[in-house]
Design an enzyme around this catalytic site. Structure first.
Site, PDB file in Angstrom:
ATOM      1  N   ASP A  47     -14.399  10.714  12.069  1.00  0.00           N
ATOM      2  CA  ASP A  47     -13.031  10.388  11.669  1.00  0.00           C
ATOM      3  C   ASP A  47     -13.047   9.230  10.678  1.00  0.00           C
ATOM      4  OD1 ASP A  47      -9.999  10.655  12.391  1.00  0.00           O
ATOM      5  OD2 ASP A  47     -10.415   8.506  12.326  1.00  0.00           O
ATOM      6  N   TYR A  52      -9.851   3.291   5.033  1.00  0.00           N
ATOM      7  CA  TYR A  52     -10.951   2.599   5.720  1.00  0.00           C
ATOM      8  C   TYR A  52     -12.025   2.112   4.732  1.00  0.00           C
ATOM      9  CZ  TYR A  52      -9.087   4.827   9.996  1.00  0.00           C
ATOM     10  OH  TYR A  52      -8.285   5.266  11.024  1.00  0.00           O
ATOM     11  N   LYS A  81      -7.669  11.020   5.831  1.00  0.00           N
ATOM     12  CA  LYS A  81      -6.199  10.875   5.914  1.00  0.00           C
ATOM     13  C   LYS A  81      -5.577  10.443   4.589  1.00  0.00           C
ATOM     14  CE  LYS A  81      -7.179   9.292  10.601  1.00  0.00           C
ATOM     15  NZ  LYS A  81      -8.305   8.355  10.629  1.00  0.00           N
ATOM     16  N   HIS A 114      -1.454   9.917   7.318  1.00  0.00           N
ATOM     17  CA  HIS A 114      -1.900   8.793   8.158  1.00  0.00           C
ATOM     18  C   HIS A 114      -0.777   8.131   8.956  1.00  0.00           C
ATOM     19  CE1 HIS A 114      -5.349   5.664   8.344  1.00  0.00           C
ATOM     20  NE2 HIS A 114      -4.644   5.625   9.439  1.00  0.00           N
TER      21      HIS A 114
END
Ligand SMILES: NC(=O)c1ccc[n+]([C@@H]2O[C@H](COP(=O)([O-])OP(=O)(O)OC[C@H]3O[C@@H](n4cnc5c(N)ncnc54)[C@H](OP(=O)(O)O)[C@@H]3O)[C@@H](O)[C@H]2O)c1
Length: 328
Positions: A47, A52, A81, A114
């Site tokens: 994930d 990120y 996402k 997201h």
């Protein structure tokens, strides 16, 4: 009580119920080592998210595994996402292509929206708009249906296998369901023994939507994130120190983390614990050789604390609580 190792998605693909979370993992050497450990140990579900800032590192490691022939692309289940500053129909393809380029892949297995609130983005500079405090600036109400149509187009274009939502509530998910040509395959939300999200999970399961639990261990290092954002620390639910969890862990000669992860997968949802520590990466996937009996399951169910158990308030330093799309 049995637990399946995969959840079936509407397109016929299978999501491994235990995946590796990667939020806050962007130290290159550390994440590379963690991913190699995880893949050696059998993790196939990873994930990540555009925000990120680690998709490129993940892509590099996966490319090595794929080009060596040790893994085939279809063995992997990769989720990423659409960022909050991509919450605009004109930016879905733009950000998906960026993620695919980072991941060095032709497609992702699951692409999630997201968060239901959008933030401003300047396409001319290719950067999010920030205010004088260097904070992102929220947009007004988002046209969720228009964004979902663009997500569907990306499935048609072969860049995504399945599409889903993250941090949406029941009524927001219903809005998408009503208009969708391709129904959401998944909802990813905060979920653990203190915040079990029963209504949301029941709603999803009734509508054929699989659920992924994020922060399944209660995000024990969340205060480091708050500190880095210059915000005050908060009292976090100490799930791994909980006496009921520890009692059951001792009985099974398992760790508290293994007990709370097993609870989630026995509840029929997937979990994506994050770790960059080899011993913990191993611990977190070793949850298929024991099961919780009905009494233990009931005891863990009774730890539900509702909103008091929530870690992520998603207020992000803004007053998002009054935003028309705020989901909580
Ligand atoms: N969709 C969203 O909005 C959203 C929001 C939050 C998270 N997520 C996803 O969900 C994933 C997991 O959530 P999370 O990272 O917030 O929290 P989490 O997985 O509940 O907790 C991660 C923390 O627990 C530690 N840890 C891991 N395994 C452990 C074990 N066996 N024993 C003790 N400590 C352990 C990790 O430390 P070390 O790494 O130092 O080992 C890390 O500090 C994220 O990484 C991300 O992929 C999604």
């Amino acid at each position: 009580m049995a637990a399946t190792k995969f959840l079936n998605l509407p397109d016929g693909s299978k999501m491994p119920v235990l995946g590796l979370g990667t939020w806050q993992a962007k130290d290159k050497g550390q994440l590379e080592a963690a991913l190699n450990t995880a893949l050696e140990l059998g993790y196939r579900h990873i994930d990540t998210a555009y925000i990120y800032e680690n998709e490129k590192i993940i892509g590099d490691v996966l490319k090595t595994w794929l080009s060596s022939g040790k893994l085939k692309r279809e063995d992997l289940f990769i989720t990423t996402k659409l960022p909050m500053f991509g919450m605009n129909p004109d930016r879905v393809e733009y950000f998906l292509k960026k993620s695919l380029e980072n991941l060095q892949m032709d497609y992702v297995d699951l692409y999630l929206i997201h968060f239901p609130i959008g933030f401003k983005f300047d396409m001319s500079t290719g950067r999010p708009v920030v205010n004088d405090k260097r904070q992102l600036v929220p947009e007004g109400k988002t046209d969720h249906v228009a964004i979902w149509k663009k997500m569907e187009e990306q499935v048609d274009a072969g860049r995504i296998k399945t599409i889903g939502l993250s941090n949406y509530n029941i009524s927001q998910t219903e809005t998408i369901l009503k208009s969708a040509r391709i129904k959401p395959a998944n909802l990813q939300v905060e979920m653990h023994v203190y915040l079990q999200q029963r209504d949301l999970v029941n709603f999803c399961h009734k509508n054929g939507i699989t659920v992924v639990a994020f922060s399944p261990l209660g995000a024990p290092s969340y205060n480091k994130v708050l500190q880095a954002m210059g915000r005050e620390s908060k009292i976090l639910p100490d799930i791994l120190g909980d006496s009921v969890v520890n009692k059951i862990a001792n009985k099974h000669s398992k760790t508290p983390a293994q007990i709370v992860l097993r609870f989630l997968i026995q509840s029929g949802v997937a979990a994506i614990p994050k770790s960059v520590t080899p011993k913990r990466i191993q611990e977190n996937i070793n949850v298929f050789d024991f099961s919780l009996d009905d009494n233990e399951f009931k005891e863990l169910s009774s730890l539900e604390a509702g909103e008091k158990g929530r870690v992520h308030d998603f207020n992000m330093g803004f007053d998002l609580k009054d935003h028309p799309d705020f989901p909580i």
